[in-house]
Write a protein that holds these residues in place. Structure first.
Motif, PDB file in Angstrom:
ATOM      1  N   TYR A 140       0.827  -1.206   0.000  1.00  0.00           N
ATOM      2  CA  TYR A 140       0.000   0.000   0.000  1.00  0.00           C
ATOM      3  C   TYR A 140       0.863   1.258   0.000  1.00  0.00           C
ATOM      4  CZ  TYR A 140      -4.492  -2.325   0.683  1.00  0.00           C
ATOM      5  OH  TYR A 140      -5.622  -3.059   0.506  1.00  0.00           O
ATOM      6  N   ALA A 141       1.970   1.208   0.739  1.00  0.00           N
ATOM      7  CA  ALA A 141       2.877   2.372   0.787  1.00  0.00           C
ATOM      8  C   ALA A 141       3.426   2.663  -0.597  1.00  0.00           C
ATOM      9  CB  ALA A 141       4.007   2.101   1.775  1.00  0.00           C
ATOM     10  N   TYR A 142       3.891   1.645  -1.290  1.00  0.00           N
ATOM     11  CA  TYR A 142       4.430   1.839  -2.640  1.00  0.00           C
ATOM     12  C   TYR A 142       3.342   2.258  -3.629  1.00  0.00           C
ATOM     13  CZ  TYR A 142       8.986  -0.038  -1.329  1.00  0.00           C
ATOM     14  OH  TYR A 142      10.231  -0.222  -0.760  1.00  0.00           O
ATOM     15  N   LEU A 143       2.115   1.790  -3.425  1.00  0.00           N
ATOM     16  CA  LEU A 143       1.006   2.184  -4.309  1.00  0.00           C
ATOM     17  C   LEU A 143       0.771   3.703  -4.247  1.00  0.00           C
ATOM     18  CD1 LEU A 143      -1.653  -0.645  -3.724  1.00  0.00           C
ATOM     19  CD2 LEU A 143      -0.435  -0.148  -5.838  1.00  0.00           C
ATOM     20  N   MET A 144       1.133   4.323  -3.119  1.00  0.00           N
ATOM     21  CA  MET A 144       0.973   5.787  -2.989  1.00  0.00           C
ATOM     22  C   MET A 144       2.244   6.541  -3.397  1.00  0.00           C
ATOM     23  SD  MET A 144      -1.298   6.232   0.499  1.00  0.00           S
ATOM     24  CE  MET A 144      -0.764   4.816   1.432  1.00  0.00           C
ATOM     25  N   ILE A 145       3.395   5.949  -3.094  1.00  0.00           N
ATOM     26  CA  ILE A 145       4.664   6.643  -3.368  1.00  0.00           C
ATOM     27  C   ILE A 145       4.962   6.733  -4.856  1.00  0.00           C
ATOM     28  CG2 ILE A 145       7.178   6.416  -3.122  1.00  0.00           C
ATOM     29  CD1 ILE A 145       6.619   5.264  -0.304  1.00  0.00           C
TER      30      ILE A 145
END
Length: 789
Positions: free
Chosen positions: A138-143
Motif C-alpha cells: 500500500y505504501a508503494y502504491l501511494m509513493i
C-alpha cells in the motif's frame, strides 16, 4: 524472498505514520478557498472542526476516537455518504496500524458473525508477516504515482473469500482503498529509481527485500487516514472458477469435482437450496445414456426409457432450443412420470437448459430447488456465459467415457459383436462407476436369456486324412533326399555308418507309408537333424555328385521351418482359400441379415468354418421379438449354406489340392441362455440342461446313418439334424419352398442317426444341392417366407 522469511513485523515498518483528520480538513478548506461550491456535508464538517479544534491535530490519538464518536461519524460522511454507509462494507483505519476506528454496519455484521469464515484467497499464511507485506505494498502504491510518476495498478491484489458456514455459500470481495485523505511527504533527497528498476520490482512482487533496497521507505511520512471498501466480485470469480473446473478432465463425472461445481453454482446464484444436474442425451437401446453415478442427473436412467421423456419439460427444452423454467412443478397439470419423479425427490422449482455442441444436442443442464420460484430468468442470465463451457465439458466427457468404456471392454472381453455391444457398454460403465468406490470391483456377469440358437458348419471332407497324407508325403520326400546324400557319401567313402543310416531311413520310409502314428513325425525329424544333417559339414573332399545331392536337399527344404513343406503347404493353402471364401461370403450376408432383426453371430475356423447364431428379445432390448424373425433367420441359414456349398465347389479347380466340403445345420427348438465367460473371453451356453446342446454340436460331425457306415455329411449335400417332430415339419416346409426356388433337387431324404456318446434319438433331413446360380439375393428370398402358424 518468501513472505515467511520477511523479518519485518507490523510494528516495525520502515516509515513514519500518524492518524490525522487534517488532510481531509485541509482539502475541504482548499476547495472553499478556490471558490468551489462545496456540499452541505463539507460545510457541516468544517463548522464541526471549528468547534472541536482537537480534531485538527497533526497526530490524533486513536484513544480519543470514542470521545469524538459522533463528530467523527459526521466527518466520515465525506467518505461514505448516508446511502453508501447503509449499503457498503467499509472501514476507516489509521495509516498502516491495523487500528480501524470507523465501520459501516455491514462490515460489523460480517466480522461479528461467527458463522462467516473470512480468508485471503491464495494466501498460504494469514499471519503478521503477510500483514506487513500488504502494508508495504500500500505504501508503494501511494509513493510511486506521487514521486515517480508511475501508476501502479494492483486492482486485484487483495481478494477475500467469505464462506457462510451454515449453508456453504461463498462470496468473493476485492479490497479497494482510498488514499485521498493521506498526506505523503519525504525528508531529504528522493532515492533515484529508474523506470526499469520499478518494472523489475513489479515483476517480483513477493520479494520485499528487493523493493526496500531499491526504494527505501525510511524517510517517508504518511499522515491522515485510509478508507477501505469490500467490493463484491463473486460473479466474476465464481464464473472464472467454474470455467476452469469445467475444462478439467473428469470435471462432471467425478463425484467430488461435481460437488464443487454444484457448490459454486449455488454461490453464484446465492441459492443454498439449489441442486445441479448434468445428463448426456445419447441414446442406447431405448435408454437415455445417463448413468447417474457418472453424470449426476436428477433422474435415474435405469428407471425410464426415452419414451418417458416425451411430452415433458426435457423434450420441450430440446425442441425450443433454450431454457425451460417451471416456477412450481407441483402446480403443473398432467405431470408425466419423469416429472412426478422430480417432485417425489422434493424438486419444486426446475430449469432445463439444452446443451449443444456443433449444432447437435449433447446433454441437458438441470437446475432444481426444493423451494418454489427460487430460480428465475434473472438467475439464468447470470450463468448464460458458462452454458457453452458446460456443452464442451459434456461432449468431451462423453468422448472420454466412451474411450474408457471401449478400453474396459477390450481389456475385459476382447472383441465384441455389435449386436451385444450395448450390453457390454452398460456393464463396462457400471464397472467404472463401481471402481470409483471399490478398486477391486469386477465386471458383472453378462447373460442373455431365452435366446434361440442356430448352428451351422461348412467342413472339409476327410481333412484329417488328407492332412496326415500330406505330412507323410513331405516326410518321405525329405527322407529320400537325405538317403540320396548318404548314398553319394557312401560312394565316395565306404564308411559302414553311412550304410547303417541308409538302412534306418528305409526303415522309416516303410513305416510311414504304412501309416503315420503319434510321435512318428517328431522321431523322423529328430533323426534327420541329429544323425543326418549334422554330417553334412563334415563330408571332406566332396565329389560333384555328393555336392549336387546336398544342394538338391537344401533346395527342397523350407528355409523357415527347416523341413520339406510342400504338400502340407498345398493343403494349408487350399484349406485357407476355402475358409477365406466361406468367411468372406458369410460375413457379407450376415451383415445384411442383421437388418432383419439384431442377433448375436460368431464364427470360428477349424478345418472349415462353423458359426453360431443366437436371436431373442434379450439381445435386442429396444425391439419387439417375434418368432417370424427366427423362422426368417432359419430360412436365411439354409440359403446361405447352399450358396457356400456352390462357391466352395466352384473353387475346387483352383486349389493346389482338391478338397471337397460338406454342409451341416443343427436345429434346437428350445430357447436357452448364453453367458459370457470372462476366462475364455467368449459366450457359452448357460445351465446344465443347455450344455447338452454344446455336446451335440461337438459330436454330430462324425454322425453316421443308423445301420450303415455312411457319414451323414456328404459333398454336394446339406444335412439338417433335429430331435423333435415339430422341427422336422418346419424344415420340411422350408426345403419344399427352396426346391421350388431351384436350390435343391426334388428328393428329401429322412434318416435316423446312430446314437452318439451321450446323445440319442437324433434324426436328419438330407437334400442334394442343385447346381447353378439363383439370381435372387439371399436376404430377399428369406423375406418372402412368412410362416406365422
Amino acid at each position: 524472498m518468501k513472505l515467511d522469511q520477511l523479518k519485518l513485523n507490523v510494528d516495525d515498518i520502515p516509515f513514519k505514520k500518524s492518524l490525522s483528520f487534517l488532510p481531509l480538513i485541509n482539502k475541504l478548506k482548499q476547495e472553499q478557498k478556490e471558490g468551489v461550491e462545496i456540499d452541505l456535508y463539507s460545510k457541516i464538517i468544517l463548522d464541526l472542526v471549528e468547534k472541536n479544534p482537537e480534531l485538527a491535530k497533526t497526530d490524533f490519538n486513536i484513544k480519543d476516537v470514542e470521545k469524538y464518536e459522533k463528530e467523527i461519524h459526521t466527518m466520515m460522511s465525506y467518505i461514505f455518504t448516508p446511502a453508501q454507509y447503509k449499503k457498503d462494507i467499509g472501514v476507516v483505519a489509521s495509516p498502516f496500524d491495523d487500528k480501524n476506528f470507523y465501520f459501516t454496519p455491514n462490515y460489523l455484521e460480517i466480522y461479528n458473525n461467527e458463522n462467516i469464515e473470512i480468508e485471503f484467497v491464495e494466501q498460504r499464511k494469514q499471519d503478521s508477516c503477510y500483514m506487513t507485506f500488504t502494508k508495504l505494498i500500500y505504501a508503494y502504491l501511494m509513493i510511486l504515482p506521487k514521486f515517480y510518476n508511475f501508476q501502479l495498478d494492483m486492482d486485484y491484489l487483495f481478494l477475500y473469500r467469505m464462506t457462510d458456514k451454515l449453508n456453504g455459500l461463498v462470496k468473493y470481495y476485492k479490497l479497494e482503498f482510498n488514499e485521498s485523505c493521506i498526506e505523503l511527504s519525504h525528508k531529504g533527497a528522493l532515492p533515484i529509481v529508474s523506470e526499469d528498476q520499478i518494472r523489475e520490482m513489479i515483476n517480483d512482487p513477493m520479494n520485499m527485500d528487493f523493493w526496500l533496497q531499491t526504494l527505501p521507505l525510511d524517510n517517508f511520512t504518511f499522515s491522515g487516514f485510509m478508507s477501505f471498501r469490500y467490493v463484491d466480485v463473486t460473479q466474476i470469480e465464481v464464473i472464472s472458477s467454474l470455467k476452469s473446473q469445467l475444462l478439467e478432465k473428469s470435471s462432471i463425472i467425478n463425484r467430488n469435482n461435481f460437488s464443487a461445481l454444484e457448490q459454486n453454482i449455488r454461490s453464484l446464484l446465492a441459492l443454498p437450496n439449489l441442486n445441479l444436474g448434468v445428463i448426456s442425451m445419447g441414446v442406447s437401446q431405448g435408454h437415455v445414456d445417463n448413468p447417474s453415478n457418472f453424470w449426476h442427473g436428477f433422474i435415474d436412467s435405469k428407471k425410464y426409457q426415452c419414451d418417458a421423456y416425451r411430452g415433458t419439460i426435457y423434450e420441450e427444452a430440446a425442441l425450443v432450443g433454450s431454457s425451460v423454467l417451471v416456477g412450481d412443478l407441483s402446480k403443473r397439470e398432467s405431470l408425466q412420470p419423469v416429472e412426478q419423479e422430480l417432485l417425489n425427490q422434493g424438486i419444486k422449482n426446475i430449469s432445463i437448459t439444452p446443451l449443444h455442441y456443433d449444432g447437435e444436442l449433447v446433454g441437458m443442464l438441470e437446475l432444481g430447488s426444493t423451494k418454489a420460484f427460487d430460480i428465475n430468468f434473472t438467475k439464468l442470465r447470470v450463468i448464460k456465459d458458462i452454458i457453452p463451457i458446460f456443452s464442451i465439458a459434456v461432449q468431451r466427457t462423453s468422448e472420454e467415457l466412451k474411450n474408457r468404456i471401449e478400453a474396459t471392454i477390450k481389456e475385459e472381453c476382447t472383441a465384441i459383436h455389435p449386436s451385444v455391444e450395448w450390453r457390454f457398454q452398460e456393464a463396462a460403465g457400471r464397472l467404472l462407476e463401481n471402481k470409483e468406490s471399490d478398486e477391486l470391483a469386477k465386471m458383472e456377469e453378462i447373460v442373455f436369456k431365452e435366446v434361440h440358437p442356430l448352428y451351422g458348419a461348412i467342413d472339409v471332407r476327410h481333412s484329417s486324412v488328407i492332412r496326415n497324407q500330406t505330412i507323410q508325403d513331405d516326410l518321405v520326400e525329405q527322407l529320400l533326399l537325405a538317403r540320396m546324400v548318404l548314398k553319394e557319401a557312401f560312394s565316395d567313402r565306404k564308411m559302414p555308418i553311412y550304410d547303417q543310416l541308409i538302412y534306418k531311413i528305409d526303415f522309416f520310409i516303410e513305416g510311414i507309408q504304412k501309416g503315420l502314428s503319434s510321435g512318428d513325425e517328431i522321431n523322423v525329424l529328430s533323426f534327420i537333424r541329429n544323425d543326418v544333417e549334422s554330417l553334412f559339414p563334415h563330408f571332406n573332399e566332396k565329389g560333384p555328385a555328393l555336392t549336387a545331392a546336398i544342394a538338391e536337399y537344401d533346395k527342397n527344404i523350407d528355409p523357415e521351418l527347416n523341413i520339406v513343406y510342400k504338400r502340407r503347404k498345398d493343403f494349408e493353402d487350399s484349406l485357407g482359400m476355402i475358409n477365406d471364401c466361406v468367411t468372406s461370403y458369410l460375413e457379407k450376408e450376415e451383415e445384411k441379415a442383421q437388418k432383419m432383426f439384431p442377433h448375436y453371430f460368431e464364427k470360428y475356423r477349424t478345418d472349415g468354418v462353423e458359426h453360431n447364431i443366437y436371436i431373442g428379445q434379450s439381445i435386442a432390448a429396444n425391439k419387439t421379438f417375434d418368432r417370424i424373425y427366427l423362422k426368417n433367420l432359419r430360412l436365411w441359414q439354409l440359403i446361405v449354406s447352399v450358396e457356400l456349398a456352390r462357391k466352395t465347389n466352384a473353387l475346387r479347380s483352383s486349389l493346389p489340392i482338391d478338397l471337397e466340403t460338406t454342409g451341416l445345420i443343427l436345429v434346437h427348438s428350445q430357447p436357452l441362455a448364453i453367458r459370457f465367460r470372462q476366462d475364455e473371453k467368449k459366450f457359452d451356453v448357460d445351465g446344465a440342461y443347455n450344455i447338452r446342446y454344446e455336446i451335440v454340436k461337438k459330436r454330430i460331425d462324425k454322425a453316421v446313418i443308423k445301420g450303415t457306415s455312411e457319414r451323414l455329411t456328404q459333398p454336394g449335400k446339406l444335412a439338417v439334424i433335429f430331435s423333435q417332430e415339430a422341427e422336422m415339419a418346419e424344415y420340411q416346409r422350408y426345403l419344399e419352398y427352396l426346391i421350388a426356388k431351384g436350390y435343391f433337387e426334388d428328393n428329401i431324404e429322412h434318416v435316423v442317426l446312430e446314437d452318439l456318446q451321450g446323445v440319442y434319438g437324433l434324426r436328419a433331413i438330407r437334400v442334394q444341392i442343385k447346381d447353378g446360380k439363383v439370381r435372387e439375393e439371399v436376404l430377399e428370398v428369406a423375406k418372402k417366407l412368412k410362416l406365422n402358424e
